[in-house]
Design a protein around this motif. Structure first.
Motif, PDB file in Angstrom:
ATOM      1  N   PHE A  31      22.050 -32.925 -11.127  1.00 36.60           N
ATOM      2  CA  PHE A  31      21.222 -33.667 -11.852  1.00 36.60           C
ATOM      3  C   PHE A  31      21.573 -35.230 -11.249  1.00 36.60           C
ATOM      4  CE2 PHE A  31      21.196 -36.986 -15.288  1.00 36.60           C
ATOM      5  CZ  PHE A  31      20.072 -36.932 -15.653  1.00 36.60           C
ATOM      6  N   GLN A  32      19.700 -35.723 -11.632  1.00 34.54           N
ATOM      7  CA  GLN A  32      19.740 -37.099 -10.527  1.00 34.54           C
ATOM      8  C   GLN A  32      19.630 -38.006 -11.131  1.00 34.54           C
ATOM      9  OE1 GLN A  32      21.696 -38.235  -7.843  1.00 34.54           O
ATOM     10  NE2 GLN A  32      22.613 -36.068  -7.137  1.00 34.54           N
ATOM     11  N   GLU A  33      19.976 -38.643 -11.844  1.00 32.42           N
ATOM     12  CA  GLU A  33      19.208 -40.161 -12.446  1.00 32.42           C
ATOM     13  C   GLU A  33      18.248 -40.656 -11.944  1.00 32.42           C
ATOM     14  OE1 GLU A  33      20.277 -43.365 -16.144  1.00 32.42           O
ATOM     15  OE2 GLU A  33      22.243 -42.098 -15.326  1.00 32.42           O
ATOM     16  N   SER A  34      18.758 -40.763 -10.966  1.00 34.62           N
ATOM     17  CA  SER A  34      18.250 -41.826  -9.865  1.00 34.62           C
ATOM     18  C   SER A  34      16.574 -41.279 -10.363  1.00 34.62           C
ATOM     19  CB  SER A  34      18.314 -42.458  -9.216  1.00 34.62           C
ATOM     20  OG  SER A  34      18.990 -41.480  -8.330  1.00 34.62           O
ATOM     21  N   LEU A  35      16.640 -39.832  -9.338  1.00 31.64           N
ATOM     22  CA  LEU A  35      15.678 -39.416  -9.327  1.00 31.64           C
ATOM     23  C   LEU A  35      14.839 -39.094 -10.282  1.00 31.64           C
ATOM     24  CD1 LEU A  35      16.601 -36.429  -7.462  1.00 31.64           C
ATOM     25  CD2 LEU A  35      14.865 -38.170  -6.629  1.00 31.64           C
ATOM     26  N   LEU A  36      15.352 -38.530 -11.382  1.00 35.13           N
ATOM     27  CA  LEU A  36      14.811 -38.443 -12.855  1.00 35.13           C
ATOM     28  C   LEU A  36      14.481 -39.457 -13.244  1.00 35.13           C
ATOM     29  CD1 LEU A  36      13.707 -36.227 -15.073  1.00 35.13           C
ATOM     30  CD2 LEU A  36      16.094 -36.839 -16.314  1.00 35.13           C
ATOM     31  N   ASN A  37      14.305 -40.755 -13.265  1.00 32.52           N
ATOM     32  CA  ASN A  37      13.724 -42.103 -13.645  1.00 32.52           C
ATOM     33  C   ASN A  37      12.056 -42.578 -12.328  1.00 32.52           C
ATOM     34  OD1 ASN A  37      15.665 -42.687 -15.111  1.00 32.52           O
ATOM     35  ND2 ASN A  37      16.394 -43.860 -14.258  1.00 32.52           N
ATOM     36  N   LEU A  38      12.655 -42.220 -11.833  1.00 31.97           N
ATOM     37  CA  LEU A  38      11.610 -42.014 -10.264  1.00 31.97           C
ATOM     38  C   LEU A  38       9.881 -41.229 -10.890  1.00 31.97           C
ATOM     39  CD1 LEU A  38      12.660 -42.718  -7.053  1.00 31.97           C
ATOM     40  CD2 LEU A  38      11.553 -44.343  -8.060  1.00 31.97           C
ATOM     41  N   PHE A  39      10.967 -39.971 -10.981  1.00 29.75           N
ATOM     42  CA  PHE A  39       9.728 -38.970 -11.945  1.00 29.75           C
ATOM     43  C   PHE A  39       8.871 -39.625 -13.353  1.00 29.75           C
ATOM     44  CE2 PHE A  39      11.489 -35.731  -9.052  1.00 29.75           C
ATOM     45  CZ  PHE A  39      10.035 -35.005  -9.011  1.00 29.75           C
ATOM     46  N   PHE A  40      10.145 -39.782 -14.052  1.00 28.10           N
ATOM     47  CA  PHE A  40       8.904 -40.610 -14.943  1.00 28.10           C
ATOM     48  C   PHE A  40       8.362 -41.866 -14.929  1.00 28.10           C
ATOM     49  CE2 PHE A  40      12.135 -38.051 -17.933  1.00 28.10           C
ATOM     50  CZ  PHE A  40      11.049 -37.166 -18.184  1.00 28.10           C
ATOM     51  N   ILE A  64       7.462 -41.415  -2.228  1.00 24.47           N
ATOM     52  CA  ILE A  64       7.707 -41.005  -1.028  1.00 24.47           C
ATOM     53  C   ILE A  64       9.840 -41.153  -1.078  1.00 24.47           C
ATOM     54  CG2 ILE A  64       8.303 -42.772   1.020  1.00 24.47           C
ATOM     55  CD1 ILE A  64       5.199 -42.808   1.703  1.00 24.47           C
ATOM     56  N   LEU A  65       9.246 -42.355  -1.437  1.00 15.95           N
ATOM     57  CA  LEU A  65      11.218 -42.409  -2.057  1.00 15.95           C
ATOM     58  C   LEU A  65      11.728 -41.264  -3.102  1.00 15.95           C
ATOM     59  CD1 LEU A  65      13.409 -44.761  -2.363  1.00 15.95           C
ATOM     60  CD2 LEU A  65      12.371 -45.427  -4.134  1.00 15.95           C
ATOM     61  N   ILE A  66      11.288 -40.593  -3.572  1.00 15.37           N
ATOM     62  CA  ILE A  66      11.549 -39.746  -4.734  1.00 15.37           C
ATOM     63  C   ILE A  66      12.195 -38.075  -2.586  1.00 15.37           C
ATOM     64  CG2 ILE A  66      11.238 -37.458  -5.385  1.00 15.37           C
ATOM     65  CD1 ILE A  66       9.650 -39.423  -7.913  1.00 15.37           C
ATOM     66  N   LEU A  67      10.774 -38.059  -2.608  1.00 18.59           N
ATOM     67  CA  LEU A  67      10.954 -37.043  -1.420  1.00 18.59           C
ATOM     68  C   LEU A  67      12.112 -37.712  -0.085  1.00 18.59           C
ATOM     69  CD1 LEU A  67       7.516 -36.768  -0.015  1.00 18.59           C
ATOM     70  CD2 LEU A  67       9.087 -35.213  -1.199  1.00 18.59           C
ATOM     71  N   SER A  68      12.932 -38.785  -0.458  1.00 20.68           N
ATOM     72  CA  SER A  68      13.758 -39.610   0.274  1.00 20.68           C
ATOM     73  C   SER A  68      15.276 -39.427   0.044  1.00 20.68           C
ATOM     74  CB  SER A  68      13.560 -40.928   0.826  1.00 20.68           C
ATOM     75  OG  SER A  68      12.597 -41.055   1.390  1.00 20.68           O
ATOM     76  N   LYS A  69      15.375 -39.876  -1.205  1.00 18.33           N
ATOM     77  CA  LYS A  69      16.228 -39.291  -1.898  1.00 18.33           C
ATOM     78  C   LYS A  69      16.308 -37.799  -1.983  1.00 18.33           C
ATOM     79  CE  LYS A  69      16.132 -43.156  -5.443  1.00 18.33           C
ATOM     80  NZ  LYS A  69      17.454 -43.592  -4.954  1.00 18.33           N
ATOM     81  N   ILE A  70      15.851 -37.190  -2.503  1.00 21.06           N
ATOM     82  CA  ILE A  70      16.053 -35.466  -2.124  1.00 21.06           C
ATOM     83  C   ILE A  70      16.623 -35.067  -0.698  1.00 21.06           C
ATOM     84  CG2 ILE A  70      15.228 -33.247  -1.657  1.00 21.06           C
ATOM     85  CD1 ILE A  70      12.812 -34.354  -3.593  1.00 21.06           C
TER      86      ILE A  70
END
Length: 228
Positions: free
Chosen positions: A148-157, A179-185
């Motif tokens: 669970f990555q809050e920063s990732l979830l926030n980017l999706f929303f 691109i930022l989501i993929l980078s964080k993954i």
């Protein structure tokens, strides 16, 4: 809403679900990465999956599966399930990121005992060839665990909200978020691979040495020897 977009909203879900399919314009495609779909849904236990709100080309049955003509990433934050390709089967647990490539047959579904919460975006473009180079995301690993990555979830929303609002230039901002989501993954997965291993401690020790000796003349061979 523009007439070149498909929008569906299902108020029968326990929480709101949303999906929007977008026909990118010529300038959006010239950017190199553009969104084709964005959405989220809470799938209750034993519910029919996928929901029948999806148009042809996206909707699939478990018996037939599907082949997409785009990339998709789907963040499963609650619940569990299964993803199958033509060559393998993968378990999907809370915190899994499903990564789909164009031209690959697949099917996936939540466990009927748990259902799941999904947050997804679809995208395409010439720049995707760089992002999905084997050195970054391996084709044989369509499920990555990120937790669970809050920063990732926030980017999706945030990306989904941009698609909802559909303001001028939203495609470019949404593509940057993608691109930022993929980078964080990638960052999370790589850090998991290094965590607790000797190589991680060695890298941290080397970084500390460089920071503490910015003005010094460093003999790289000696340093390499000391760090083995």
């Amino acid at each position: 809403m523009r007439n070149d977009s498909y929008f569906a909203q299902n108020d029968t879900m326990p929480n709101e679900s949303f999906v929007k399919y977008i026909n990118a314009g010529p300038l959006d495609k010239e950017w190199g990465l553009y969104l084709t779909v964005a959405g989220y849904a809470q799938i209750p236990p034993s519910d029919v999956y996928p929901p029948r709100i999806h148009p042809s080309g996206y909707y699939f049955t478990w018996e037939k599966g599907r082949i997409l003509q785009e990339y998709q990433i789907n963040y499963i934050t609650e619940g569990s399930g299964t993803l199958e390709t033509s060559t393998n089967q993968f378990q999907v647990v809370p915190g899994s990121m499903i990564i789909l490539r164009p031209g690959i047959w697949h099917r996936y579904k939540p466990d009927p005992n748990t259902g799941w919460n999904e947050h997804y975006i679809g995208f395409n473009g010439d720049f995707c060839l760089n992002l999905f180079h084997e050195g970054f995301f391996q084709a044989g690993k369509p499920v990555l665990y990120v937790g669970f990555q809050e920063s990732l979830l926030n980017l999706f929303f945030e990306t989904i909200q941009q698609v909802k609002d559909e303001k001028t230039g939203h495609q470019q901002v949404a593509s940057a978020n993608t691109i930022l989501i993929l980078s964080k993954i990638l960052s999370v997965v790589r850090n998991q691979e290094f965590a607790g291993k000797t190589i991680e401690r060695t890298i941290r020790k080397a970084c500390l040495y460089f920071r503490e000796n910015l003005d010094a003349s460093i003999n790289m061979e000696e340093l390499a020897g000391e760090l083995h």
